[in-house]
Design a protein around this motif. Structure first.
Motif, PDB file in Angstrom:
ATOM      1  N   GLY A 129       0.685  -1.139   0.095  1.00  0.00           N
ATOM      2  CA  GLY A 129      -0.216  -0.034   0.127  1.00  0.00           C
ATOM      3  C   GLY A 129       0.941   1.297   0.004  1.00  0.00           C
ATOM      4  N   SER A 161      -7.330   0.347   1.358  1.00  0.00           N
ATOM      5  CA  SER A 161      -7.578   1.043   2.549  1.00  0.00           C
ATOM      6  C   SER A 161      -6.290   1.715   3.465  1.00  0.00           C
ATOM      7  N   MET A 162      -5.177   0.774   3.512  1.00  0.00           N
ATOM      8  CA  MET A 162      -3.875   1.078   3.995  1.00  0.00           C
ATOM      9  C   MET A 162      -3.489   2.045   3.175  1.00  0.00           C
ATOM     10  N   ALA A 165      -4.700   5.207   4.127  1.00  0.00           N
ATOM     11  CA  ALA A 165      -4.110   5.613   5.631  1.00  0.00           C
ATOM     12  C   ALA A 165      -2.817   6.251   5.316  1.00  0.00           C
ATOM     13  N   VAL A 166      -1.840   5.337   4.610  1.00  0.00           N
ATOM     14  CA  VAL A 166      -0.641   5.745   4.436  1.00  0.00           C
ATOM     15  C   VAL A 166      -0.501   7.438   3.682  1.00  0.00           C
ATOM     16  N   PRO A 192     -10.635  -3.263   5.650  1.00  0.00           N
ATOM     17  CA  PRO A 192      -9.260  -2.621   5.737  1.00  0.00           C
ATOM     18  C   PRO A 192      -8.266  -3.381   6.097  1.00  0.00           C
ATOM     19  N   LEU A 193      -6.922  -3.640   5.212  1.00  0.00           N
ATOM     20  CA  LEU A 193      -5.862  -3.979   5.949  1.00  0.00           C
ATOM     21  C   LEU A 193      -5.274  -2.996   7.281  1.00  0.00           C
ATOM     22  N   SER A 194      -5.491  -3.646   8.186  1.00  0.00           N
ATOM     23  CA  SER A 194      -5.401  -2.446   9.465  1.00  0.00           C
ATOM     24  C   SER A 194      -3.851  -2.569  10.094  1.00  0.00           C
TER      25      SER A 194
ATOM     26  N   LEU B  10      -3.105   1.231  11.286  1.00  0.00           N
ATOM     27  CA  LEU B  10      -4.047   2.258  11.409  1.00  0.00           C
ATOM     28  C   LEU B  10      -4.111   3.220  12.418  1.00  0.00           C
ATOM     29  N   LEU B  13      -1.246   5.477  11.213  1.00  0.00           N
ATOM     30  CA  LEU B  13      -1.427   6.082  10.243  1.00  0.00           C
ATOM     31  C   LEU B  13      -2.585   7.279  10.167  1.00  0.00           C
ATOM     32  N   LEU B  14      -3.743   6.816  10.968  1.00  0.00           N
ATOM     33  CA  LEU B  14      -4.753   7.748  11.169  1.00  0.00           C
ATOM     34  C   LEU B  14      -4.707   8.561  12.419  1.00  0.00           C
ATOM     35  N   THR B  32      -8.295  -9.941   6.443  1.00  0.00           N
ATOM     36  CA  THR B  32      -7.871  -8.956   7.118  1.00  0.00           C
ATOM     37  C   THR B  32      -8.970  -8.661   8.373  1.00  0.00           C
TER      38      THR B  32
END
Lengths: 217, 84
Positions: A129, A161-162, A165-166, A192-194, B10, B13-14, B32
């Protein structure tokens, strides 16, 4: 002895995956069902007019492709559908149906890209990602410059999704958007890949790779 | 793997975004995993993130699954419409 090669193999899983071209999907009935598209081939099959476009990523000039679906020429708001790993825009185009059912297709234009190493875009490393993030910001810049879109909803799936976020966390990319007066209004993350590290460790375990191998990558 | 993958999560990153975020997740997602996601969201502890769980749904199949399609469509449409 084989363990000497396994870290490189595991690293390869992070950086690369086999691209899923349009032909690969269209030639495989199981994949068409898995993608949820059956005999649909492009936005026209969902009743939308569209433009098939080609552009380049910044800063590494990877050739990218996508469909711009201009549903309302008066709005400058756009929803971008962002696919994941081992996927392409064919998999995300079915959400056009959702937008139509929800009456959203009169409020937003829609963009459906193939990020690098996917669909009709150029093959390149993706790094779970990290490079996809550059493709997303490049897409927004292209849409701003060429289609006058300035406000975006990012609607993403899995590794896409990752990547979103990146992108939000990379000052080099967000500064570039800000400098061009491009804004992001909302984010949707589907499956999402979280957590990349935990997901890789899980994947390694499923492949029978001992944890020490993962640690060496 | 340290230095790259361990920062790709996350919760990091978030951390600095206050944009409205809708997260849709199947409880039977084996690619996931839901518990990885909920842990990240718990660490963030942010008001701008709404999580919707679909019990029994698998990876990126929420909209394709007839059991969830209507609910999914409603959630996404309402979230997007809440802007205008």
């Amino acid at each position: 002895m084989a363990y000497n090669y396994l870290p490189r193999y595991a690293l390869g899983l992070i950086h690369n995956f086999e691209p899923y071209s349009f032909e690969r999907v269209f030639d495989d009935d199981t994949m068409k069902v898995n993608y949820g598209i059956y005999e649909m081939r492009d936005p026209g099959d969902y009743g939308f007019s569209y433009e098939d476009i080609s552009y380049y990523s910044y800063p590494d000039s990877i050739q990218l492709s996508g469909w711009f679906v201009p549903t309302n020429s008066k709005v400058h708001d756009c929803i971008v559908l962002i696919h994941g790993r081992t996927s392409n825009r064919l998999k995300t185009m079915k959400y056009l149906e959702l937008f139509r059912n929800g009456g959203l297709d009169t409020l937003y234009n829609i963009f459906i890209p193939d990020l690098r190493n996917s669909g009709k875009s150029q093959n390149a490393v993706t790094s779970m990602g990290y490079e996809f993030a550059e493709d997303i910001s490049s897409s927004l810049l292209w849409l701003n410059k060429n289609k006058k879109q300035d406000s975006f909803i990012l609607y993403s799936f899995s590794m896409g999704s990752m990547a979103v976020a990146v992108m939000l966390n990379r000052d080099d990319l967000t500064d570039q958007l800000r400098n061009n007066e491009i804004s992001i209004s909302k984010i949707i993350l589907d499956s999402p890949l979280s957590n990349v590290e935990k997901t890789l460790r899980l994947g390694s375990a499923r492949l029978g790779l001992p944890d020490i191998i993962t640690n060496r990558t | 793997m340290s230095g790259f993958a361990d920062k790709m999560k996350l919760s990091i990153l978030l951390k600095n975004t206050n944009l409205p975020i809708l997260i849709l997740q199947g409880s039977s997602d084996h690619q996931t995993k839901m518990d990885f996601l909920t842990e990240e969201i718990d660490v963030l502890g942010k008001q701008n993130i709404a999580l919707e769980i679909f019990n029994g749904a698998s990876h990126v199949k929420l909209y394709q699954d007839d059991n969830f399609k209507e609910q999914y469509e409603l959630l996404v449409s309402e979230f997007i419409r809440s802007k205008k």
